[in-house]
Design a protein around this motif. Structure first.
Motif, PDB file in Angstrom:
ATOM      1  N   VAL A   1      -6.075  -2.342  -5.275  1.00 13.53           N
ATOM      2  CA  VAL A   1      -5.540  -1.348  -4.340  1.00 13.53           C
ATOM      3  C   VAL A   1      -6.052  -1.631  -2.932  1.00 13.53           C
ATOM      4  O   VAL A   1      -5.292  -1.618  -1.960  1.00 13.53           O
ATOM      5  CB  VAL A   1      -5.908   0.089  -4.791  1.00 13.53           C
ATOM      6  CG1 VAL A   1      -5.589   1.110  -3.713  1.00 13.53           C
ATOM      7  CG2 VAL A   1      -5.188   0.429  -6.097  1.00 13.53           C
ATOM      8  N   ILE A   2      -7.336  -1.905  -2.821  1.00 10.11           N
ATOM      9  CA  ILE A   2      -7.924  -2.152  -1.502  1.00 10.11           C
ATOM     10  C   ILE A   2      -7.382  -3.432  -0.886  1.00 10.11           C
ATOM     11  O   ILE A   2      -7.030  -3.452   0.295  1.00 10.11           O
ATOM     12  CB  ILE A   2      -9.470  -2.176  -1.600  1.00 10.11           C
ATOM     13  CG1 ILE A   2      -9.971  -0.744  -1.859  1.00 10.11           C
ATOM     14  CG2 ILE A   2     -10.104  -2.750  -0.327  1.00 10.11           C
ATOM     15  CD1 ILE A   2     -11.442  -0.656  -2.188  1.00 10.11           C
ATOM     16  N   THR A   3      -7.289  -4.499  -1.648  1.00  7.79           N
ATOM     17  CA  THR A   3      -6.820  -5.763  -1.073  1.00  7.79           C
ATOM     18  C   THR A   3      -5.345  -5.714  -0.697  1.00  7.79           C
ATOM     19  O   THR A   3      -4.902  -6.500   0.141  1.00  7.79           O
ATOM     20  CB  THR A   3      -7.086  -6.958  -2.013  1.00  7.79           C
ATOM     21  OG1 THR A   3      -6.457  -6.727  -3.275  1.00  7.79           O
ATOM     22  CG2 THR A   3      -8.574  -7.182  -2.203  1.00  7.79           C
TER      23      THR A   3
ATOM     24  N   GLU B   1      -4.497   5.661 -11.022  1.00  9.12           N
ATOM     25  CA  GLU B   1      -3.247   5.378 -11.738  1.00  9.12           C
ATOM     26  C   GLU B   1      -2.066   5.337 -10.763  1.00  9.12           C
ATOM     27  O   GLU B   1      -1.243   4.416 -10.822  1.00  9.12           O
ATOM     28  CB  GLU B   1      -2.988   6.445 -12.804  1.00  9.12           C
ATOM     29  CG  GLU B   1      -3.926   6.397 -13.980  1.00  9.12           C
ATOM     30  CD  GLU B   1      -3.818   7.634 -14.871  1.00  9.12           C
ATOM     31  OE1 GLU B   1      -2.943   8.516 -14.620  1.00  9.12           O
ATOM     32  OE2 GLU B   1      -4.626   7.744 -15.811  1.00  9.12           O
ATOM     33  N   LEU B   2      -1.986   6.333  -9.911  1.00  7.61           N
ATOM     34  CA  LEU B   2      -0.864   6.403  -8.965  1.00  7.61           C
ATOM     35  C   LEU B   2      -0.931   5.287  -7.928  1.00  7.61           C
ATOM     36  O   LEU B   2       0.109   4.717  -7.563  1.00  7.61           O
ATOM     37  CB  LEU B   2      -0.837   7.771  -8.281  1.00  7.61           C
ATOM     38  CG  LEU B   2      -0.383   8.914  -9.188  1.00  7.61           C
ATOM     39  CD1 LEU B   2      -0.730  10.264  -8.577  1.00  7.61           C
ATOM     40  CD2 LEU B   2       1.111   8.799  -9.470  1.00  7.61           C
ATOM     41  N   TYR B   3      -2.115   4.968  -7.442  1.00  3.39           N
ATOM     42  CA  TYR B   3      -2.246   3.879  -6.472  1.00  3.39           C
ATOM     43  C   TYR B   3      -1.765   2.566  -7.079  1.00  3.39           C
ATOM     44  O   TYR B   3      -1.094   1.775  -6.408  1.00  3.39           O
ATOM     45  CB  TYR B   3      -3.685   3.719  -6.002  1.00  3.39           C
ATOM     46  CG  TYR B   3      -4.260   4.881  -5.222  1.00  3.39           C
ATOM     47  CD1 TYR B   3      -3.466   5.860  -4.645  1.00  3.39           C
ATOM     48  CD2 TYR B   3      -5.634   4.995  -5.066  1.00  3.39           C
ATOM     49  CE1 TYR B   3      -4.011   6.918  -3.939  1.00  3.39           C
ATOM     50  CE2 TYR B   3      -6.192   6.051  -4.352  1.00  3.39           C
ATOM     51  CZ  TYR B   3      -5.381   7.004  -3.791  1.00  3.39           C
ATOM     52  OH  TYR B   3      -5.925   8.038  -3.092  1.00  3.39           O
ATOM     53  N   VAL B   4      -2.106   2.337  -8.339  1.00  3.87           N
ATOM     54  CA  VAL B   4      -1.676   1.100  -9.002  1.00  3.87           C
ATOM     55  C   VAL B   4      -0.175   1.123  -9.275  1.00  3.87           C
ATOM     56  O   VAL B   4       0.522   0.134  -9.049  1.00  3.87           O
ATOM     57  CB  VAL B   4      -2.488   0.874 -10.306  1.00  3.87           C
ATOM     58  CG1 VAL B   4      -1.900  -0.252 -11.137  1.00  3.87           C
ATOM     59  CG2 VAL B   4      -3.958   0.589  -9.975  1.00  3.87           C
ATOM     60  N   GLU B   5       0.339   2.255  -9.733  1.00  4.03           N
ATOM     61  CA  GLU B   5       1.766   2.367 -10.058  1.00  4.03           C
ATOM     62  C   GLU B   5       2.662   2.313  -8.824  1.00  4.03           C
ATOM     63  O   GLU B   5       3.665   1.608  -8.816  1.00  4.03           O
ATOM     64  CB  GLU B   5       2.044   3.704 -10.759  1.00  4.03           C
ATOM     65  CG  GLU B   5       1.526   3.806 -12.154  1.00  4.03           C
ATOM     66  CD  GLU B   5       1.622   5.227 -12.694  1.00  4.03           C
ATOM     67  OE1 GLU B   5       2.391   6.057 -12.142  1.00  4.03           O
ATOM     68  OE2 GLU B   5       0.908   5.519 -13.673  1.00  4.03           O
ATOM     69  N   ARG B   6       2.301   3.083  -7.787  1.00  2.00           N
ATOM     70  CA  ARG B   6       3.197   3.278  -6.646  1.00  2.00           C
ATOM     71  C   ARG B   6       2.722   2.618  -5.362  1.00  2.00           C
ATOM     72  O   ARG B   6       3.489   2.492  -4.420  1.00  2.00           O
ATOM     73  CB  ARG B   6       3.346   4.772  -6.360  1.00  2.00           C
ATOM     74  CG  ARG B   6       3.956   5.526  -7.483  1.00  2.00           C
ATOM     75  CD  ARG B   6       4.102   6.968  -7.117  1.00  2.00           C
ATOM     76  NE  ARG B   6       4.580   7.706  -8.267  1.00  2.00           N
ATOM     77  CZ  ARG B   6       4.572   9.002  -8.348  1.00  2.00           C
ATOM     78  NH1 ARG B   6       4.114   9.728  -7.346  1.00  2.00           N
ATOM     79  NH2 ARG B   6       5.014   9.605  -9.416  1.00  2.00           N
ATOM     80  N   GLY B   7       1.449   2.325  -5.297  1.00  8.77           N
ATOM     81  CA  GLY B   7       0.860   1.845  -4.061  1.00  8.77           C
ATOM     82  C   GLY B   7       0.130   2.971  -3.361  1.00  8.77           C
ATOM     83  O   GLY B   7       0.505   4.149  -3.490  1.00  8.77           O
ATOM     84  N   PHE B   8      -0.913   2.632  -2.636  1.00  8.72           N
ATOM     85  CA  PHE B   8      -1.734   3.622  -1.954  1.00  8.72           C
ATOM     86  C   PHE B   8      -0.920   4.433  -0.954  1.00  8.72           C
ATOM     87  O   PHE B   8      -0.962   5.654  -0.934  1.00  8.72           O
ATOM     88  CB  PHE B   8      -2.903   2.932  -1.254  1.00  8.72           C
ATOM     89  CG  PHE B   8      -3.734   3.858  -0.426  1.00  8.72           C
ATOM     90  CD1 PHE B   8      -4.684   4.659  -1.013  1.00  8.72           C
ATOM     91  CD2 PHE B   8      -3.545   3.943   0.951  1.00  8.72           C
ATOM     92  CE1 PHE B   8      -5.444   5.542  -0.258  1.00  8.72           C
ATOM     93  CE2 PHE B   8      -4.300   4.813   1.714  1.00  8.72           C
ATOM     94  CZ  PHE B   8      -5.251   5.614   1.103  1.00  8.72           C
TER      95      PHE B   8
END
Length: 185
Positions: free
Chosen positions: A107-109, A18-25
């Motif tokens: 997130v990975i790309t 959720e956080l990676y999608v919302e804020r970035g990794f």
């Protein structure tokens, strides 16, 4: 959630995604992941070595499952049939949660360091498959070609699947992609 509630690992995975999608990794910290999951940072590190591991924790299990599928193929199976068995297991392993897979892929790309790690994971996977094909008696360069082709099919099919609406199973997309490869090669 209280930190003593069950499935801390699952909650950490969901919170991280959720956080990676919302804020970035790169902008997400372990402390933020732990807080969202309702646990301490110490608990996070009991489950994951670092915040990248949330995305790559299943890599060894995937590789083991694919090598086992290759080893379990009947002795008389052609290399193509053995690789098809591997692709079926890959689809089962990777195709269970379209939404999670789509989010993980995005997130990975979006991060060069994570893309590099994903490529390294795929290189290890194809090397393990080539070893398995050699154990089955397939000589070089055929073993490496077949393993690399399987890796390409997994990657291309997975990318097509996560880009789509998810109404078609990954197994179907894998078979279609393998058919396309065989028709153009």
């Amino acid at each position: 959630m209280g930190r003593w509630e069950p499935d801390a690992r699952g909650r950490l995975r969901r919170a991280a995604m959720e956080l990676y999608v919302e804020r970035g990794f790169e902008q997400t910290t372990v402390a933020e992941i732990a807080a969202r999951a309702g646990v301490t940072a110490r608990t996070f590190f009991r489950h994951f070595a670092d915040k990248r591991e949330v995305l790559f924790a299943g890599s060894a299990q995937l590789q083991d499952a694919l090598v086992q599928a290759l080893d379990a193929a009947p002795a008389g199976a052609t290399p193509r049939e053995a690789v098809a068995a591997v692709l079926d297991v890959a689809a089962q392993f990777l195709g269970g949660h379209h939404g999670h897979s789509r989010a993980r892929h995005s997130v990975i790309t979006a991060n060069p360091e994570l893309r590099e790690r994903e490529l390294i994971k795929m290189a290890r996977l194809t090397a393990a498959l080539a070893d398995g094909l050699r154990r089955r008696g397939l000589p070089e360069p055929d073993a490496t070609l077949a393993a690399e082709a399987a890796g390409v099919v997994v990657r291309v099919a997975f990318e097509r699947w996560v880009a789509g609406p998810g109404d078609t199973g990954l197994d179907t997309v894998m078979r279609e992609t393998l058919g396309r490869l065989l028709s153009v090669a």
